[in-house]
Design an enzyme around this catalytic site. Structure first.
Site, PDB file in Angstrom:
ATOM      1  N   GLU A 240      44.165  43.041  44.044  1.00 24.87           N
ATOM      2  CA  GLU A 240      42.847  42.720  44.430  1.00 24.87           C
ATOM      3  C   GLU A 240      42.455  41.258  43.875  1.00 24.87           C
ATOM      4  OE1 GLU A 240      39.658  44.937  42.184  1.00 24.87           O
ATOM      5  OE2 GLU A 240      38.911  43.243  43.222  1.00 24.87           O
TER       6      GLU A 240
ATOM      7  N   CYS B 279      34.049  38.831  41.661  1.00 24.19           N
ATOM      8  CA  CYS B 279      35.049  38.711  43.011  1.00 24.19           C
ATOM      9  C   CYS B 279      34.090  39.175  44.111  1.00 24.19           C
ATOM     10  CB  CYS B 279      36.413  39.206  43.111  1.00 24.19           C
ATOM     11  SG  CYS B 279      36.444  40.942  42.964  1.00 24.19           S
TER      12      CYS B 279
END
Ligand code: UN1
Length: 510
Positions: A266, A300
């Site tokens: 990720e 993020c």
């Protein structure tokens, strides 16, 4: 007030000095260590952390490898109940963990509260999901006299490499998923947040995860990370961090002689929000501010590029300037603080350099000045700049910096192309009161998580499975129903049961 006992409990940890280090078979190792200082004020120490050396890495991997055969045959109910117990212990220790989030990672108290909540949710969710996934899946009936069964088991030693921006939630999200699925784990925390990870692993051991099943190796990527991902004994890697590091890990895994093993990654984003002229400026700004500036932009999922349809752009920018004026920048341990420091001096230097550069390329909308009391910390001014194209941003800038681009209604297709052209695909925000329009944009932009008429951060475990496409990650989504599938291997067993036990078996099957 009701909140007072909570703050009193938090206060107990305001000057605690923690001692952390590698946890190998439950023993805390000492050795080469560093002093941990607060990102808010580098004159304040948080404790000491020792780093794993070669011998520690070797012992941790060898022990986790040896522990695998038993752990993966331990009933999934037993593994799941240890994770439920860990969730209970996180809740019981939440003040210490929140205090650590503020002091070691520089996160605000609200972020610390959310962080513990999310860590608890991950442990409970994967405990439940593992029981579902690993109970014998139903197959179509085969020929009479043949018994077909599908078994799921762990892949071996899973290496979990986690980031500093969610030092408890993502750390334990990875670890709990790997453990629930029957893997043993060697966890490497981010170098900047090794104390939080250390406490989490201690609590996991206390909850009943055997000490050889979960090993903890703080250290740098260059030493610990490289050694672990290159080790022939590991069965998989779970990584959250930069796209560049994910590619590096993929190359290392590709060189492996003896196996092809999975990477669950990720990574970053170049997240956009598209705002059309039917939307409400106050709501837009509320969501922009939380998406771009809370957590000092260090998520993020955070918003980086705001596309404003030109008919509404001036109004939104006007409200945005006012809202930014109200942001409270400062000590993350104060409940009033909205924006704390960034993680370290390198992050600050890179972000400050980007602000200087982008102000030349674009037009400054607002740059907050830093208040007194922030001089000793790694503070970056929340900044908004208007630019012409997403292409001027060559990479992700992981901090409190918002880029604004105006577009004309007729240019929407171009806006969608621009967003897709980055190759990233993590989050997308859309503001519109025209549902058809919102759904069209949601469909055409290649991202993992789309948020319509709200902010684009804070995905809730089990509710909004989280993770991206393209340069943003491999999937499956964290906190989603498919996450665990990549942590297991499958065995189909076909047994001609007529061959054993004579005809009795065959006859009894009719
Ligand atoms: C990250 O910042 O590394 O939805 C990912 C959110 C969080 C993002 C976590 N789950 O904001």
């Amino acid at each position: 007030s009701e909140a007072e006992p909570f703050f009193a409990a938090l206060d107990k940890f305001k000057s605690t000095q923690w001692q952390a280090g590698p946890l190998v078979n439950g023993q805390t190792l000492t050795g080469e260590h560093k002093t941990v200082v607060s990102p808010f004020d580098t004159t304040q120490t948080v404790g000491q952390v020792a780093f794993a050396d070669k011998a520690a890495i070797e012992q941790a991997v060898a022990s986790a490898d040896a522990a695998f055969a038993t752990w993966t045959r331990t009933p999934v109910e037993v593994r799941a109940s240890a994770l439920q117990k860990l969730a209970d212990l996180l809740e019981e220790n939440r003040e210490e963990l929140i205090a650590l989030c503020t002091r070691e990672a520089g996160k605000s108290i609200q972020d610390g509260i959310d962080e513990v909540r999310e860590a608890v949710d991950f442990c409970r969710y994967y405990a439940v999901q593992a029981k579902k996934l690993m109970s014998k899946p139903e197959l179509l009936p085969g020929p009479t006299g043949e018994l077909n069964e599908l078994f799921l088991q762990g892949r071996g030693v899973f290496v979990c490499i986690s980031p500093w921006n969610f030092p408890l939630a993502i750390f334990l999200g990875q670890v709990s998923a790997a453990l629930a699925a029957g893997n043993t784990v060697v966890a490497k925390p981010a170098e900047q947040t090794s104390i939080i990870g250390y406490r989490a692993v201690q609590l996991a051991h206390q909850a009943g995860i055997p000490t050889d099943v979960l090993q903890y190796l703080p250290g740098t990527g260059a030493t610990v990370g490289n050694a672990l991902t290159a080790d022939e004994r590991i069965g998989g890697v779970c990584f959250t961090g930069s796209t560049g590091t994910a590619k590096l890990i993929n190359r290392t895994l590709a060189n492996r002689e003896g196996a092809i093993i999975p990477l669950i990654a990720e990574t970053g984003g170049q997240n956009a929000m598209v705002v059309d002229s039917t939307s409400q400026p106050e709501q837009v700004v509320n969501d922009v501010v939380s998406s771009s500036f809370t957590s000092a932009g260090q998520r993020c999922s955070a918003l980086r590029v705001l596309f404003l349809q030109e008919d509404i752009a001036d109004r939104v920018i006007d409200v945005l300037q006012g809202a930014m004026d109200e942001l409270v920048i400062g000590n993350p341990s104060s409940v009033k603080t909205d924006v704390g420091p960034v993680i370290d001096a390198t992050a600050k230097a890179n972000l400050d350099a980007h602000i200087d550069h982008i102000k030349q390329v674009g037009k400054l909308i607002k740059q907050m000045s830093l208040p007194a009391g922030t001089e000793n910390g790694h503070f970056v001014s929340p900044t908004a700049v208007e630019i012409d194209s997403i292409k001027v941003l060559e990479k992700e800038h992981f901090g409190p910096i918002l880029h604004v681009i105006r577009y004309k209604a007729a240019e929407l297709a171009h806006v969608i192309d621009e967003i897709n052209s980055t190759g990233f695909g993590l989050t997308l925000g859309i503001h519109s009161r025209n549902e058809g329009h919102a759904l069209e944009v949601a469909d055409k932009v290649n991202v993992g998580n789309v948020y319509i008429n709200r902010n684009q951060i804070g995905a809730v475990v089990g509710v909004q499975p989280f993770g991206g496409q393209g340069l943003s990650g491999t999937g499956p989504k964290a906190g989603g129903p498919h996450y665990l599938t990549r942590f297991v291997t499958e065995k189909t067993r076909t047994n001609n049961i007529t061959a054993i036990g004579g005809n009795a078996t065959l006859l009894s099957l009719g």
